[in-house]
Design a protein around this motif. Sequence first.
Motif, PDB file in Angstrom:
ATOM      1  N   TYR A  45      39.450 -18.002  72.767  1.00 39.47           N
ATOM      2  CA  TYR A  45      38.517 -17.010  72.222  1.00 39.47           C
ATOM      3  C   TYR A  45      37.270 -17.647  71.613  1.00 39.47           C
ATOM      4  CZ  TYR A  45      42.374 -13.851  72.957  1.00 39.47           C
ATOM      5  OH  TYR A  45      43.383 -13.140  73.529  1.00 39.47           O
ATOM      6  N   CYS A  46      37.461 -18.592  70.691  1.00 37.34           N
ATOM      7  CA  CYS A  46      36.301 -19.188  70.027  1.00 37.34           C
ATOM      8  C   CYS A  46      35.911 -20.536  70.622  1.00 37.34           C
ATOM      9  CB  CYS A  46      36.541 -19.307  68.524  1.00 37.34           C
ATOM     10  SG  CYS A  46      37.881 -20.419  68.069  1.00 37.34           S
ATOM     11  N   GLY A  47      36.755 -21.092  71.503  1.00 32.64           N
ATOM     12  CA  GLY A  47      36.425 -22.336  72.192  1.00 32.64           C
ATOM     13  C   GLY A  47      36.695 -23.607  71.414  1.00 32.64           C
ATOM     14  N   VAL A  48      37.293 -23.517  70.251  1.00 35.26           N
ATOM     15  CA  VAL A  48      37.558 -24.685  69.413  1.00 35.26           C
ATOM     16  C   VAL A  48      38.823 -25.397  69.884  1.00 35.26           C
ATOM     17  CG1 VAL A  48      38.170 -25.394  67.055  1.00 35.26           C
ATOM     18  CG2 VAL A  48      36.397 -23.695  67.418  1.00 35.26           C
ATOM     19  N   ARG A  49      38.773 -26.730  69.929  1.00 36.18           N
ATOM     20  CA  ARG A  49      39.979 -27.535  70.151  1.00 36.18           C
ATOM     21  C   ARG A  49      40.588 -27.769  68.778  1.00 36.18           C
ATOM     22  NH1 ARG A  49      41.147 -31.041  74.172  1.00 36.18           N
ATOM     23  NH2 ARG A  49      41.262 -32.747  72.679  1.00 36.18           N
ATOM     24  N   ALA A  50      41.724 -27.141  68.523  1.00 35.75           N
ATOM     25  CA  ALA A  50      42.302 -27.152  67.186  1.00 35.75           C
ATOM     26  C   ALA A  50      43.591 -27.964  67.134  1.00 35.75           C
ATOM     27  CB  ALA A  50      42.591 -25.715  66.742  1.00 35.75           C
ATOM     28  N   GLU A  51      43.737 -28.729  66.061  1.00 33.33           N
ATOM     29  CA  GLU A  51      44.988 -29.433  65.811  1.00 33.33           C
ATOM     30  C   GLU A  51      46.031 -28.418  65.355  1.00 33.33           C
ATOM     31  OE1 GLU A  51      44.239 -32.459  62.938  1.00 33.33           O
ATOM     32  OE2 GLU A  51      42.985 -33.621  64.299  1.00 33.33           O
ATOM     33  N   GLU A  52      47.291 -28.783  65.501  1.00 29.94           N
ATOM     34  CA  GLU A  52      48.365 -27.850  65.155  1.00 29.94           C
ATOM     35  C   GLU A  52      48.343 -27.445  63.685  1.00 29.94           C
ATOM     36  OE1 GLU A  52      52.429 -29.653  65.305  1.00 29.94           O
ATOM     37  OE2 GLU A  52      51.300 -31.426  65.887  1.00 29.94           O
ATOM     38  N   THR A  53      47.709 -28.226  62.826  1.00 33.47           N
ATOM     39  CA  THR A  53      47.621 -27.858  61.417  1.00 33.47           C
ATOM     40  C   THR A  53      46.703 -26.658  61.191  1.00 33.47           C
ATOM     41  OG1 THR A  53      45.864 -29.492  61.097  1.00 33.47           O
ATOM     42  CG2 THR A  53      48.114 -30.181  60.584  1.00 33.47           C
ATOM     43  N   GLU A  54      45.842 -26.344  62.173  1.00 32.14           N
ATOM     44  CA  GLU A  54      44.954 -25.182  62.088  1.00 32.14           C
ATOM     45  C   GLU A  54      45.578 -23.946  62.725  1.00 32.14           C
ATOM     46  OE1 GLU A  54      40.889 -25.766  63.384  1.00 32.14           O
ATOM     47  OE2 GLU A  54      41.202 -27.925  63.296  1.00 32.14           O
ATOM     48  N   LEU A  55      46.754 -24.107  63.307  1.00 29.58           N
ATOM     49  CA  LEU A  55      47.389 -23.049  64.089  1.00 29.58           C
ATOM     50  C   LEU A  55      48.700 -22.620  63.466  1.00 29.58           C
ATOM     51  CD1 LEU A  55      46.901 -24.832  67.518  1.00 29.58           C
ATOM     52  CD2 LEU A  55      45.457 -23.030  66.586  1.00 29.58           C
ATOM     53  N   SER A  56      49.149 -21.429  63.824  1.00 30.89           N
ATOM     54  CA  SER A  56      50.463 -20.937  63.408  1.00 30.89           C
ATOM     55  C   SER A  56      51.254 -20.597  64.659  1.00 30.89           C
ATOM     56  CB  SER A  56      50.333 -19.675  62.549  1.00 30.89           C
ATOM     57  OG  SER A  56      49.657 -19.953  61.365  1.00 30.89           O
ATOM     58  N   PRO A  57      52.474 -21.141  64.802  1.00 30.36           N
ATOM     59  CA  PRO A  57      53.273 -20.822  65.980  1.00 30.36           C
ATOM     60  C   PRO A  57      53.833 -19.407  65.894  1.00 30.36           C
ATOM     61  CG  PRO A  57      54.507 -22.248  64.515  1.00 30.36           C
ATOM     62  CD  PRO A  57      53.131 -22.094  63.923  1.00 30.36           C
ATOM     63  N   GLY A  58      53.985 -18.777  67.040  1.00 28.57           N
ATOM     64  CA  GLY A  58      54.489 -17.410  67.073  1.00 28.57           C
ATOM     65  C   GLY A  58      55.691 -17.218  67.974  1.00 28.57           C
ATOM     66  N   GLY A  59      56.293 -18.311  68.426  1.00 27.21           N
ATOM     67  CA  GLY A  59      57.496 -18.202  69.242  1.00 27.21           C
ATOM     68  C   GLY A  59      57.204 -18.049  70.726  1.00 27.21           C
ATOM     69  N   GLU A  60      58.225 -17.663  71.434  1.00 28.08           N
ATOM     70  CA  GLU A  60      58.163 -17.553  72.892  1.00 28.08           C
ATOM     71  C   GLU A  60      57.186 -16.471  73.346  1.00 28.08           C
ATOM     72  OE1 GLU A  60      61.257 -16.609  76.551  1.00 28.08           O
ATOM     73  OE2 GLU A  60      62.047 -17.124  74.593  1.00 28.08           O
TER      74      GLU A  60
END
Length: 107
Positions: free
Chosen positions: A8-23
Amino acid sequence: MLILHCPYCGVRAEETELSPGGEAHLKRFGPGSDDDAFEAYMFARKNPKGVHFERWRHAYGCGKWFLAARCTATLEVFGTYPAQSTEPPAEIIEKIKAKRPEWKGFS
């Protein structure tokens, strides 16, 4: 470290900037469904060693949910795509098959 590209925003983000949501790509069951279908939706998840499709949220960025195809054993990312997709894009499937010829496919 896992690095994912937000579609969506085109940013390459490290996992610390993300939240997992499962399968990803689960058929959702709610009120009105039978108990077995709802139980399977709530508790039965794939947990493969290898290619897996997951939901992620760009929590410290645009805040939108997206889907990712990655290998759980090596953390190799095959691609990301919008959360509204009902199945992975053809180019991601081709990329997976090129690197993992033994892969059985998306199902």
